[in-house]
Design an enzyme around this catalytic site. Structure first.
Site, PDB file in Angstrom:
ATOM      1  N   ASN A 145       0.833  -1.197   0.000  1.00  0.00           N
ATOM      2  CA  ASN A 145       0.000   0.000   0.000  1.00  0.00           C
ATOM      3  C   ASN A 145       0.869   1.249   0.000  1.00  0.00           C
ATOM      4  OD1 ASN A 145      -0.425   1.967   2.495  1.00  0.00           O
ATOM      5  ND2 ASN A 145       0.177  -0.030   3.346  1.00  0.00           N
ATOM      6  N   PHE A 149      -1.370   8.328   4.394  1.00  0.00           N
ATOM      7  CA  PHE A 149      -2.089   8.985   5.495  1.00  0.00           C
ATOM      8  C   PHE A 149      -3.372   9.672   5.014  1.00  0.00           C
ATOM      9  CE2 PHE A 149       1.872   9.756   8.418  1.00  0.00           C
ATOM     10  CZ  PHE A 149       1.923   8.402   8.678  1.00  0.00           C
ATOM     11  N   SER A 210       6.100   5.177   8.437  1.00  0.00           N
ATOM     12  CA  SER A 210       5.441   4.926   7.156  1.00  0.00           C
ATOM     13  C   SER A 210       6.374   5.310   6.016  1.00  0.00           C
ATOM     14  CB  SER A 210       4.148   5.735   7.049  1.00  0.00           C
ATOM     15  OG  SER A 210       3.635   5.664   5.727  1.00  0.00           O
ATOM     16  N   ASN A 212       5.327   5.995   3.081  1.00  0.00           N
ATOM     17  CA  ASN A 212       4.501   6.634   2.063  1.00  0.00           C
ATOM     18  C   ASN A 212       4.353   8.143   2.207  1.00  0.00           C
ATOM     19  OD1 ASN A 212       3.972   4.052   0.919  1.00  0.00           O
ATOM     20  ND2 ASN A 212       2.475   3.688   2.544  1.00  0.00           N
ATOM     21  N   THR A 213       5.010   8.720   3.217  1.00  0.00           N
ATOM     22  CA  THR A 213       5.104  10.174   3.348  1.00  0.00           C
ATOM     23  C   THR A 213       6.576  10.529   3.199  1.00  0.00           C
ATOM     24  OG1 THR A 213       3.178  10.329   4.809  1.00  0.00           O
ATOM     25  CG2 THR A 213       4.747  12.154   4.869  1.00  0.00           C
ATOM     26  N   LYS A 248       6.187   3.806  16.860  1.00  0.00           N
ATOM     27  CA  LYS A 248       6.125   2.748  15.852  1.00  0.00           C
ATOM     28  C   LYS A 248       7.307   2.876  14.911  1.00  0.00           C
ATOM     29  CE  LYS A 248       2.920   0.274  12.866  1.00  0.00           C
ATOM     30  NZ  LYS A 248       1.503   0.134  12.490  1.00  0.00           N
ATOM     31  N   ASN A 279       6.282  -1.444  11.259  1.00  0.00           N
ATOM     32  CA  ASN A 279       5.479  -0.963  10.147  1.00  0.00           C
ATOM     33  C   ASN A 279       5.788  -1.807   8.906  1.00  0.00           C
ATOM     34  OD1 ASN A 279       3.874   0.794   8.484  1.00  0.00           O
ATOM     35  ND2 ASN A 279       4.359   2.476   9.873  1.00  0.00           N
TER      36      ASN A 279
END
Length: 407
Positions: A145, A149, A210, A212-213, A248, A279
């Site tokens: 994925n 966010f 994450s 993805n940022t 995390k 994560n």
């Protein structure tokens, strides 16, 4: 007068309708029942034909409107677990990312999850990355994925959490905090989350892992993490309620990173209350699914992460020396996997990707199996099993305790 051909056509149409309704009813009953075997064998293959993000939204809707059969009403006593100062009736929670906007906490509680972690939630609502942004890897039992966010922002999510907690004050809800993609001050974003949810959250998660940022994982580095946690803990300590704070981390870190993170999270002024490992990963090792899919950017979760995250739990447990609790996440597919994480040092575990393949009701089969494994291995509680593999490796073995999964 109706011809013979017309009569046959009408009968055929009627038969097709009855058949279609039967399939829908069969599928609906299977999903409602929470039978993970049914879901895995009949529903999951059908979902491979459907957009994964649509399936995710459908699962949230099922839980939101209580269209899932109620789970185990009373968890076995040996599943009772502690997340530091927090107590849960069983050690299997749902990880952040499933209920991003705090829409279906009641349904997840009803299904049988020990607790729920919502989010990640950012101060300002954001749509996340462009679609498509979720991909299934069925041969690998995995998901990629790059949501980024996507969420409704602090205000909307806060109202939902507050309403739920007013009805279920004893059920644990963790709030996973993120930073807006375009934020000029990401540390400030985490502090804003602490301030907004401090009167309703049971614990906070500072999500700096994450992939993805852009550049978010830089906050894990030794030169930036102390400043982040100093600000976060100072903000937390100045609220009316002293809510536990968890960190995390990503699985893609070195042994030197582990030592640096552990030193920071145990130091005065930056000491937190727990750590979540881990994560999603950006690695793509030994995958069997279509290379066109495996090379999509984003975080990989699911079964390929199971062994790596369990090893990471063991390393952190050894370095932290039991001073703060660990929540283990990554590739947990059954009770054996959950037990392996606990033996490695996790006080509790979370699941997510397995839901895409076995359905929300999988938690009940996991709890049953985990309870039986604990009993079989002579453990009266989850707490007794935490870190037992590490303990056995440090001392002479006087009693053999077999494990169904290796670290």
């Amino acid at each position: 007068m109706i011809s013979q051909r017309e009569i046959l056509w009408r009968k055929g149409k009627s038969g097709l309708k009855v058949g279609a309704l039967g399939i829908v009813a069969f599928g609906g009953i299977g999903i409602w029942s929470g039978n993970d075997k049914f879901f895995e064998q009949f529903i999951a293959p059908l979902l491979t034909k459907v957009d994964p993000e649509f399936s995710h939204r459908a699962a949230v809707t099922l839980a939101r409107f209580h269209l899932q059969k109620r789970g185990m009403t009373d968890d076995p006593p040996n599943l009772r677990a502690n997340l530091g100062s927090l107590v849960v009736s069983n050690p299997i929670g749902i990880a952040a990312g499933f209920d991003k906007n705090a829409e279906c906490m009641s349904g997840l509680r009803r299904t049988g999850y020990g607790w729920v972690e919502i989010g990640s939630v950012t101060p300002i609502p954001q749509e996340g990355n462009a679609k498509p942004r979720v991909f299934r890897l069925p041969q690998d039992k995995a998901v990629i994925n790059r949501y980024g966010f996507n969420n409704d922002g602090h205000e909307q999510v806060y109202m939902r959490v507050q309403e739920f907690k007013s009805q279920h004050p004893d059920y644990i809800v963790g709030v996973n905090l993120g930073a807006n993609k375009e934020s000029p001050n990401r540390i400030s974003d985490y502090c804003k989350g602490i301030e907004r949810f401090s009167n309703t959250a049971d614990y906070f998660v500072i999500n700096i892992s994450s992939p993805n940022t852009p550049n978010l994982r830089d906050l894990q580095k030794s030169e930036t993490l102390p400043e982040l946690l100093q600000n976060v803990m100072y903000t937390r300590d100045n609220q009316t309620r002293r809510v536990p704070v968890f960190l995390k981390v990503a699985p893609d870190i070195t042994d030197a990173d582990i030592k640096s993170i552990c030193k920071t999270v145990l130091s005065e002024g930056t000491k937190i209350d727990g750590i979540i490992i881990s994560n999603t990963t950006i690695t793509r090792d030994d995958l069997e699914s279509d290379p066109k899919v495996t090379q999509e950017s984003g975080g990989l979760s699911g079964k390929p992460l199971e062994r790596a995250s369990t090893i990471l739990v063991a390393k952190f447990y050894s370095e932290l020396n039991g001073q703060i609790p660990i929540i283990g996440v990554g590739g947990i597919w059954d009770g054996k996997d959950a037990f392996a994480k606990i033996q490695a040092g996790a006080s509790a575990v979370q699941i997510y990707s397995v839901v895409a393949y076995k359905g929300l009701g999988v938690v009940n089969a996991m709890k049953k199996e985990l309870s039986e494994i604990l009993t079989k291995n002579g453990y009266k509680s989850v707490a007794e099993a935490v870190g037992s593999r590490h303990a056995e490796s440090q001392t002479p073995v006087t009693k053999t305790k077999s494990s169904s999964a290796a670290v």
